[in-house]
Design a protein around this motif. Sequence first.
Motif, PDB file in Angstrom:
ATOM      1  N   THR A 111       0.834  -1.208   0.000  1.00 19.15           N
ATOM      2  CA  THR A 111       0.000   0.000   0.000  1.00 19.15           C
ATOM      3  C   THR A 111       0.867   1.256   0.000  1.00 19.15           C
ATOM      4  O   THR A 111       0.584   2.244  -0.702  1.00 19.15           O
ATOM      5  CB  THR A 111      -0.924   0.007   1.233  1.00 19.15           C
ATOM      6  N   LYS A 112       1.957   1.211   0.767  1.00 20.16           N
ATOM      7  CA  LYS A 112       2.851   2.347   0.849  1.00 20.16           C
ATOM      8  C   LYS A 112       3.570   2.590  -0.476  1.00 20.16           C
ATOM      9  O   LYS A 112       3.791   3.743  -0.896  1.00 20.16           O
ATOM     10  CB  LYS A 112       3.869   2.111   1.966  1.00 20.16           C
ATOM     11  N   GLY A 114       2.392   1.825  -3.402  1.00 22.06           N
ATOM     12  CA  GLY A 114       1.414   2.283  -4.381  1.00 22.06           C
ATOM     13  C   GLY A 114       1.678   1.684  -5.752  1.00 22.06           C
ATOM     14  O   GLY A 114       2.034   0.497  -5.881  1.00 22.06           O
ATOM     15  N   ASP A 115       1.548   2.489  -6.800  1.00 19.21           N
ATOM     16  CA  ASP A 115       1.751   2.010  -8.167  1.00 19.21           C
ATOM     17  C   ASP A 115       3.126   2.370  -8.708  1.00 19.21           C
ATOM     18  O   ASP A 115       3.390   2.217  -9.916  1.00 19.21           O
ATOM     19  CB  ASP A 115       0.675   2.616  -9.095  1.00 19.21           C
ATOM     20  N   ASP A 116       4.001   2.849  -7.858  1.00 22.56           N
ATOM     21  CA  ASP A 116       5.338   3.245  -8.293  1.00 22.56           C
ATOM     22  C   ASP A 116       6.172   2.000  -8.619  1.00 22.56           C
ATOM     23  O   ASP A 116       6.516   1.223  -7.718  1.00 22.56           O
ATOM     24  CB  ASP A 116       6.016   4.050  -7.182  1.00 22.56           C
TER      25      ASP A 116
END
Length: 423
Positions: A111-112, A114-116
């Motif tokens: 979650t931290k 993300g989509d990176d």
Amino acid sequence: GGTLSKLLRSGIGVHHAGMLPRYRRLVERLAQAGLLKVVAGTDTLGVGINVPIRTVLFAGLTKYDGQRTRRLRAREFHQIAGRAGRAGYDTVGYVVAQAPDHDVENARLLTKAGDDPKKLKKLVRRKPPEGFVSWGEQTFTTLIDAPDEEMRSHFRMTTAMLMEVLERPGDCFAALRHLLEENHEPRTRQLRHIKHTIALYRDLCETGIVTRLDSPAPDGKHVELSVDLPENFALTNPLSAFAVAAFELLDKESETYVLDVVSIVESILEDPRQVLFAQRRAARDEAVAEMKADGIEYEERMERLEEISWPQPLAEEIGFAYETYRRGHPWLAGSTPSPKSVLRHMRERSMTFAELISQFGLARSEGVVLRYLTDCYRALSNGLPMTAVTDEIEDLTDELGDLIRGVDSSLLDEWAELTGAQS
């Protein structure tokens, strides 16, 4: 007790087998009255206790069964989950299972990130601890839909059960035949039970505990117990008859006679693992301190530590006596004495219950210690032949009974009520 009091006043209950019975009953009564918002407990809370609960939260879907950590069986899961939903209050009950800690942490990391793509590539996933028995959402859904395991008979003939049947008026052999053949065991296991019962009966006869009458008594009895046995004599352990024989090897004039009787009694009782592990830990800590002071290298210290266990008084003598006894009683091969020193440790140091708990850090296992001491009390009260009893042993038994009652009298009260009802 002090910790539990603070929690209860905040509406939080704790319930597990290591607690004193009076503490467990207090939590049960408060929960039944709806005065607790949360109860943190083990699966003992889900068996035989009517406690209304709106939501059941499983912190894990595994349990340690005394030998290994394994996943919950469907019957265990359903028994605990079935507590969800209070009759007369709730139309729906909720059952929730937490994911394993490492899965939760990995989900947080994802979650931290993300989509990176760069962060996802650098992501280092947490691994489960060594020896971890895994579970997941699929385990949860499988347990929900799984049928309960088929119930199996666990019939077992014990020395205590055999003696109770032998003491009945009438034809005890006919009663035994009915008990051994009119049960739910398959025929192959029934035959094994019959052979085992014959072996136990011979054991009682050879040790002089039971005598076969030449002709039936007026009440129809075919056997009688030895006249040298106390009233309500009971052998509650597979090795009880061995203990009766071992008492004869002791010297009544010895200064350590009372303690030696205690050691024989303790050797045939079930191990209180939490206490023994704590004793072993204390012995190893003391040994490490001594070896460090003597300048012994680390590798050698570790090797020596493996040889250190909990105190086992008379281990060599009891082991020799058992091997000699077993030659004439081969059916005892599956049961071996386990020398230990809990009651003897307390007696040698004139310790109270609280002092024992404090010395070995057993605050979470008070119930285990109390049950063990209660087993010792029962064995000393009703498991010794009159030839082994002395004034000192009677004094020790009375003092132990007073100690147990001072901590929590419920176990002795229930036992007295049960034996009174049976008599």
